[in-house]
Scaffold this motif. Sequence first.
Motif, short mmCIF file in Angstrom:
data_model
loop_
_atom_site.label_atom_id
_atom_site.label_comp_id
_atom_site.label_asym_id
_atom_site.label_seq_id
_atom_site.Cartn_x
_atom_site.Cartn_y
_atom_site.Cartn_z
N ASN A 1 71.09 -17.52 51.46
CA ASN A 1 71.23 -17.02 52.83
C ASN A 1 70.77 -18.03 53.88
OD1 ASN A 1 72.22 -14.57 51.89
ND2 ASN A 1 70.17 -13.65 51.76
N ASP A 2 70.09 -19.10 53.46
CA ASP A 2 69.61 -20.12 54.40
C ASP A 2 70.24 -21.46 54.02
OD1 ASP A 2 68.28 -21.93 56.00
OD2 ASP A 2 66.31 -21.02 55.73
N LYS B 1 57.99 -21.23 58.91
CA LYS B 1 59.23 -21.05 58.16
C LYS B 1 58.96 -20.95 56.66
CE LYS B 1 62.22 -23.50 61.47
NZ LYS B 1 63.09 -24.69 61.68
#
Length: 703
Positions: free
Chosen positions: A494-495, A474
């Motif tokens: 976005n995360d 990740k």
Amino acid sequence: MSVINNIRKHSGWAVGFIGISITLFVLGDLFGNNTLFGGGNNQTLGEIDGKEINIQDFQSRLDVMRQNYEAQTGRAAGEQEMTALREQAWNQLVIDIAYRKQYDKLGLTVTDEEMVDMVQGNNISPAIQQAFANPTTGAFDKSAVINYLKNLNTLPVAQQQAWADFEKNLRADRLRQKYENLIRLSSYVTKAESEREYMAQNTKASLRYLYVPFYSVPDTTVKVSDSQLESYLSDHRDEYKGVDTRTIQYVTFPVLPGKDDSTALSTEIKTLARGLASAANDSAYARMNSDIALPMDMSYASMSDQLKEAVKTFIPGGIYGPYREGDTYFIYKYGGTKKDTVSTARASHILISPANPSDSAKAAARQRAEAILNQIRGGASFEALAATNSTDTQSAQRGGDLGYFQNNGSMVKPFEDAVFSMSSAGLVNRVVESQFGFHIIKVTDPKSNTLYRMAAIAKTIAPSQSTRDEAYRKADQFAASVDSKAEFDEAVKNDKSLVVATANRIPESSSTVNAIQNAREIVRWAFDDKTGMNKASKVFETDEQYVVAVLIGKTEKDEVKVDDFRDELTAKVRNKLKAEQIMAKLGAVGDLDAMAKKYGAGALVETTNDVTLATGLLSSAGFDPLALGEGFGLKKGQKSKVFAGENGVFVMELVDKTEAPKIADYTPYKSQLQQAIESRAAFLLNEAIRDNANIVDRRAKFF
């Protein structure tokens, strides 16, 4: 062999004693491979008084210190220990080079005769006294020193070298003491200075004043421009010293144990519990199988809150647990209780320290402490008063809590006696005086000398390799998708699982980034000349997490900018602008009440009686030396002009002043001033030597 171990121990003490005299630099704690990061083949670690320090020479010195440490402790030096040893090695170099130059100028030496006197004569060094103390009585045994020296040549070479190093440190320590004493004893307090101090402590005034605090004007109403900040910085350049720092933002990808990891450990610890129950030697079984070294005899104070509650139900011989605390499981085999030779208690305090050593300052501090104690008796919150009044700022942040301690001299005696005289929790019903000031004390856990015998096994949930691989995947995916600050921000947006943290003004020598330990690699990246502003990093591995960072700010030692001190400068300029507004609105000086009424909200008219210059506090304004000085300089009935003090705008009026009566002997006041000067002499001397030596410290580039 025990003697040489003592020598090794106190050799470190002697070096450490020398090291205390030097203001410590903060070091990084990871050693590279003798290469200068970003600096080609430059092998110069630094410079002291014009002498270049080569990395190989420094490393040789460090290796000797590491070997001595490992011989003394019986274990390898870890990263934390190596950091301390590097610092000690550097401080020794400062002593050897910068101090030695001063010693030679003055002709200071330590003769061989002095060394004999220090080791076995009439003026034995404290280090020798401790190294050769009788292990039973603690008393110094001179005959043990003499016998040891008689047999020194028959001892192994390593022990002979340890003694030589020990004597070298004794000589260096004596030389430093001579130098500091020479400077300390050269200070002098004149009769005029003593008389002035007496007058400052004993002349009393009653002051009436108009006070408009800066905070009464909202910050939002005062606009501060960059040009004003630039102008202020230009006028006060000497007050703002440049320093090399970096500011970064970062996200972390923690390596957290998964469900499978927890299940596997749960099965293992149940097996260990059965083994502990049947083990013939439960303490040995626990030591062999525990991830953490746990004591066999636990005091109530050393237990976790969970165990404190559980132990009340334990029966000797029983197996209890597992108890989970964070990522660690604990199981215990309970063996009953026994009595310790010392007691343990927990307490909180509020410390009120005198402003100076004078009797009047002590009386004022005691009076303030008594007033706070009365407030607590009346129902006021101890914790809240500690946070706002205690001069022990560290414990004040915790509501005065000092944690657990024993009656073994770890606290000053008057404080310790007061706490351990209490048989139950509660407020000590008197103010306790110590050399630090006046204590208001609350015992939160009364004294106990009970020890609980526990054979304990602790097993920590360790992430599996697949768990680590997933966390890295990740982090690597994130790092590959970002190159700039803009891309970094967009990816975080976005995360939703990511949280951005900021580490402000990281020094080049730092080994931590906020709470992230062992972060030297991140710091080196931030300071690398190839790292551009607003550029994102690769993936860094630190402890149990992966980190991706972006460089967002830097300060330079040789180029001080407004942004380096923006908050401090803004506060200074804003208060200056507020003062101008307030003074303009107040207008001409007249009756103080009329001025306050005309000004409106925010203006206070107050009176302070029997205040002194040395310890004076104004009611709402607190300690404001500018206001006090202005007030004491007036004639009776006279008012000052409108002026800006430390915390607001004032008009002072002297109501009355009682001059201190003339006395024949000012010796006590001369002694106070002399002691204050002498207590600062060593620190100021070290600062002066460091400044004069023009020390260039590049250790952070290597470690």
